[in-house]
Design an enzyme around this catalytic site. Structure first.
Site, PDB file in Angstrom:
ATOM      1  N   HIS A 244       0.834  -1.192   0.000  1.00  0.00           N
ATOM      2  CA  HIS A 244       0.000   0.000   0.000  1.00  0.00           C
ATOM      3  C   HIS A 244       0.876   1.253   0.000  1.00  0.00           C
ATOM      4  CE1 HIS A 244      -3.967  -1.979   1.555  1.00  0.00           C
ATOM      5  NE2 HIS A 244      -3.855  -2.003   0.241  1.00  0.00           N
ATOM      6  N   ASP A 246       0.655   4.120   1.374  1.00  0.00           N
ATOM      7  CA  ASP A 246       0.950   4.799   2.630  1.00  0.00           C
ATOM      8  C   ASP A 246       2.025   4.060   3.427  1.00  0.00           C
ATOM      9  OD1 ASP A 246      -0.812   2.690   3.074  1.00  0.00           O
ATOM     10  OD2 ASP A 246      -1.628   3.599   4.896  1.00  0.00           O
ATOM     11  N   HIS A 247       2.544   2.965   2.857  1.00  0.00           N
ATOM     12  CA  HIS A 247       3.642   2.239   3.491  1.00  0.00           C
ATOM     13  C   HIS A 247       4.874   2.121   2.584  1.00  0.00           C
ATOM     14  CE1 HIS A 247       1.460   0.709   7.114  1.00  0.00           C
ATOM     15  NE2 HIS A 247       0.420   1.007   6.335  1.00  0.00           N
ATOM     16  N   GLU A 377      -0.166  -1.178  14.662  1.00  0.00           N
ATOM     17  CA  GLU A 377      -1.089  -0.193  14.106  1.00  0.00           C
ATOM     18  C   GLU A 377      -2.311  -0.071  15.014  1.00  0.00           C
ATOM     19  OE1 GLU A 377      -4.148  -0.677  11.613  1.00  0.00           O
ATOM     20  OE2 GLU A 377      -3.800  -2.741  10.997  1.00  0.00           O
TER      21      GLU A 377
END
Length: 774
Positions: A244, A246-247, A377
């Site tokens: 992803h 955002d990673h 997370e």
């Protein structure tokens, strides 16, 4: 002579009349340095002292570990009260690359373990300090003046040629600690990037971008690592948890534009899918938005050349000390949790994970690795999802009602993951209901999904693996490829479009066309980062300012149905209980929700929990543990004696500790003597007991024998021909007192194994013998 500073008084006996000026100054310097040293000792890591070689005529230092003054002890006490880790703003110093090493040398006395260390001075710097015996001035030796035992040999102050009186040499033992600094995802969702320093090794976990920003805030601020020099000199490796953006969205920028040449670790599916999503992201940013300062397609290819792919449960040795291990995380294809281990210290980073299995992926799993720190997370820190079956029923009901009244349904998704989950759900429902309304998917993504799910079939759940040979679950009969012109077609339809937060791309274009019709519906199946269009409409905004200051009025229905592959609060608590960490650190979540979850974790698991913001550093001191192997013979002997320890309860073992090739073994004393080729020496303890008795020594010994025989009926008591008495291995002999003829001295001797019985006999005999019958 004295001075008052903070309640501590410095005094020296060198102020007498017969003292010379040099002696007075020397004594004052000694006393002052000693007080300063005690103060430093209370404010630094534990300090180990060792004796230097004594020159002829020098005074012997009785206690190699100087006693602390009451003032220094109070300082140490106040220091110990503040040992809890604190969150402090990061002043942006460069991370230490290679601190001074601690090298095993020879035994010294510490509080818990008898080991000696010496600090290697790589540049031949100064070692320790001594006071000159003649003038009292300070002087130092260099690394070349150190013997094999680490003791300073040639020491002089430069003014005197006389050999100096050794004072002491101090070697600071840096206690291991773990430092964590979020560069992204600290009290925020998106732009995941966590710096971890563990026992001198520096690792960066994930390197993502923020979907809510289009300026410099989009990428992490890598100047926190270093403001000058190559990043490779300060980082040992980079780990990417999944594909992803955002990673992993900032990875080409970090490696090719900022400058990092070290290894990048990720799983095989992530390695395959990551460059495709990065290229799509680049096309949107550069080709459509016209951004100039952005990474190129060639940079993406060069970045992926640095990737080292890992398998699940494979222990990868990054260097001689640092190792990593991947665990299954669910979430998306190829997502993994990573354990980072240096010596006995370890950190587990979860990335994004899901503790609930779905239609195509399994649940996350990790063994009881008991790390020092679990970084997890917390996207859904306060959410406990309802039944998965209820969510699926509500989703199908809303889609069906909308298309029945002639409306269009937009489902923003990311390329791989929830898209396949919902496609399988709709495909099954359309087949069962025999519906003819078209379902579309973004062009090309279905083919790519089929290819990667077939290539990495072992990452899917058990049901998909079993049926894959007979029927490919990802070859859909009712779902077709979408063309841009289809958005203007009349009539109902269902469209899966990327990306999933309506921040750009095809999903945002379709949303702008359909937003003005009340019949239409947009279903947001996952989390939306603050700043995106998806987050705005879920917050209730109905008038949006788009590019070019155009206002868009939203009349279509907006629904949020969580099909997110993130763990909810229940799942996070389940993982913490499964891994059993010493401490927990929350990232990738909103501050208020993280605070609620932090309190729950601390209450239920009785562990410390932290939630630093971006740029803040959490420092965790760790208790070093040294693994020691125990010989089978020693364990068998303990089993015979019935001394097996209970679970999780420490037990004392008597043996000999042998260190060889940096490994420790605990063996029986007999085995140690045999291995080392040494003869056995027995150490006995002797205590003197005085008795008032005018009889001869033989008669006194006979009285002792009779008394012990009648008292200790469960022990073997013997009277030997030489007049001595034995109780088990304890030997008792009677002797005349050298000065008082009416007093006899009983010598009670025992080995350390019979210390308890020896103490009992000594007390018994001190109470005196019974009077002999007349």
């Amino acid at each position: 002579m004295g001075s008052d500073g903070g309640g501590a008084v410095v005094s020296t006996p060198a102020e007498g009349k017969g003292c010379s000026r040099g002696q007075r100054w020397g004594g004052l310097i000694k006393a002052t340095i000693r007080l300063l040293w005690e103060t430093i000792l209370c404010q630094s890591a534990p300090v180990v002292y060792r004796d230097a070689a004594l020159p002829p005529g020098s005074r012997q230092v009785r206690d190699p570990i100087p006693r602390l003054s009451p003032q220094a002890r109070s300082l140490r006490l106040s220091r110990n009260l503040e040992l809890q880790p604190k969150v402090q703003p990061l002043p942006r110093p460069p991370l230490p690359r290679q601190p001074s090493r601690l090298v095993a040398d020879h035994p010294i006395r510490t509080r818990h373990i008898r080991l000696r260390f010496r600090r290697e001075d790589r540049k031949g710097g100064r070692l320790g300090g001594c006071a000159c015996a003649q003038c009292g001035g300070p002087r130092h030796g260099r690394a070349s003046d150190v013997s094999a035992r680490g003791v300073c040999l040639r020491l002089s102050c430069g003014r005197c040629t006389r050999a100096a009186e050794p004072w002491f040499e101090a070697t600071s033992l840096t206690m291991p600690e773990i430092r964590v600094t979020p560069l992204g995802a600290g009290q925020d969702v998106g732009r995941s990037c966590i710096l971890v320093s563990i026992s001198g090794k520096n690792v960066m976990l994930d390197c993502g971008m923020h979907m809510g920003y289009n300026d410099d805030r989009r990428f992490p601020d890598f100047s926190y690592i270093t403001q000058s020099g190559r990043l490779t000199d300060f980082l040992d490796c980079v780990i990417i948890s999944h594909f992803h953006l955002d990673h992993c969205g900032a990875l080409p920028y970090f490696s090719e534009m900022v400058g990092y040449d070290g290894p990048i670790y990720m799983t095989h599916p992530t390695q395959a899918i990551c460059p495709i999503l990065l290229e799509d992201y680049r096309k949107i940013a550069v080709d459509k938005k016209g951004e100039a300062n952005f990474f190129t397609s060639q940079m993406i290819k060069d970045c992926m050349k640095k990737v080292v792919a890992v398998h699940l449960h494979q222990t990868v040795q990054v260097d001689d000390e640092l190792e990593i291990k991947a665990y299954y995380a669910g979430h998306v294809l190829g997502a993994a949790m990573f354990q980072i281990k240096v010596g006995s210290e370890s950190v587990v980073y979860t990335g994004d994970y899901n503790m609930t299995p779905d239609r195509h992926l399994g649940a996350a799993w990790i063994d009881k690795c008991r790390p020092n720190l679990l970084i997890t997370e917390s996207t859904y820190a306060t959410t406990i999802r309802d039944s998965k079956r209820c969510r699926e029923r509500d989703f199908l009901k809303k889609v069906h009602e909308t298309v029945e009244r002639g409306g269009k349904v937009l489902i923003p998704v990311f390329a791989l993951g929830r898209a396949q989950e919902l496609c399988i759900l709709l495909e099954t429902f359309w087949e069962r209901m025999n519906l003819k309304v078209p379902i579309y998917f973004s062009t090309g993504l279905t083919e790519k999904a089929n290819h990667y799910y077939k290539l990495f079939i072992t990452w899917t759940n058990q049901k998909i693996r079993k049926t894959f040979v007979q029927r490919n679950m990802f070859e859909f009969k009712h779902i077709k490829a979408f063309d841009r012109t289809f958005a203007d077609n009349p009539g109902p339809m269902v469209v899966f479009a990327t990306p999933g937060m309506l921040h750009a791309g095809q999903s945002l274009q379709i949303f702008r066309k359909w937003a003005g019709n009340e019949k239409n519906m947009v279903i947001m199946p996952g989390y939306c980062v603050q700043g995106t269009v998806g987050h705005k409409i879920l917050s209730g905004q109905r008038k949006l300012e788009m590019e070019g200051r155009q206002m868009l009025e939203v009349k279509m229905q907006v629904e949020y149905m969580s099909f997110s592959a993130h763990a909810d609060a229940k799942g996070i608590m389940q993982l913490v209980g499964q891994a059993e960490p010493e401490s927990v650190l929350l990232v990738h979540g909103e501050a208020k929700k993280m605070e609620f979850l932090r309190q729950k974790i601390e209450q239920e698991f009785r562990v410390s929990c932290y939630m630093p913001a971006n740029g803040e550093t959490v420092t965790l001191p760790t208790s070093p543990s040294i693994p020691v192997g125990i010989s089978l013979g020693l364990l068998k002997r303990e089993m015979v004696q019935g001394l097996l320890p209970e679970a999780k309860k420490p037990r004392l073992l008597h043996g000999t500790l042998i260190m060889k090739d940096s490994n420790f073994r605990l063996v029986s004393s007999e085995q140690a003597l045999k291995e080392l080729g040494l003869a056995e020496h027995q150490l006995r303890f002797t205590c003197r007991v005085h008795l008032q008795d005018t009889r001869k020594e033989q008669e006194t010994a006979l009285r002792v024998y009779s008394h012990l025989k009648s008292t200790l009926k469960d022990h073997c008591v013997q009277h030997l021909p030489d007049g001595s008495v034995t109780v088990e291995s304890i030997l008792i002999q009677a002797a005349a007192h050298s000065e008082d003829p009416g007093t006899k001295v009983l010598l009670v001797s025992w080995t350390y194994q019979d210390e308890e019985l020896g103490s009992f006999l000594t007390t018994l005999l001190k109470n005196g013998l019974p009077q002999a019958p007349s």
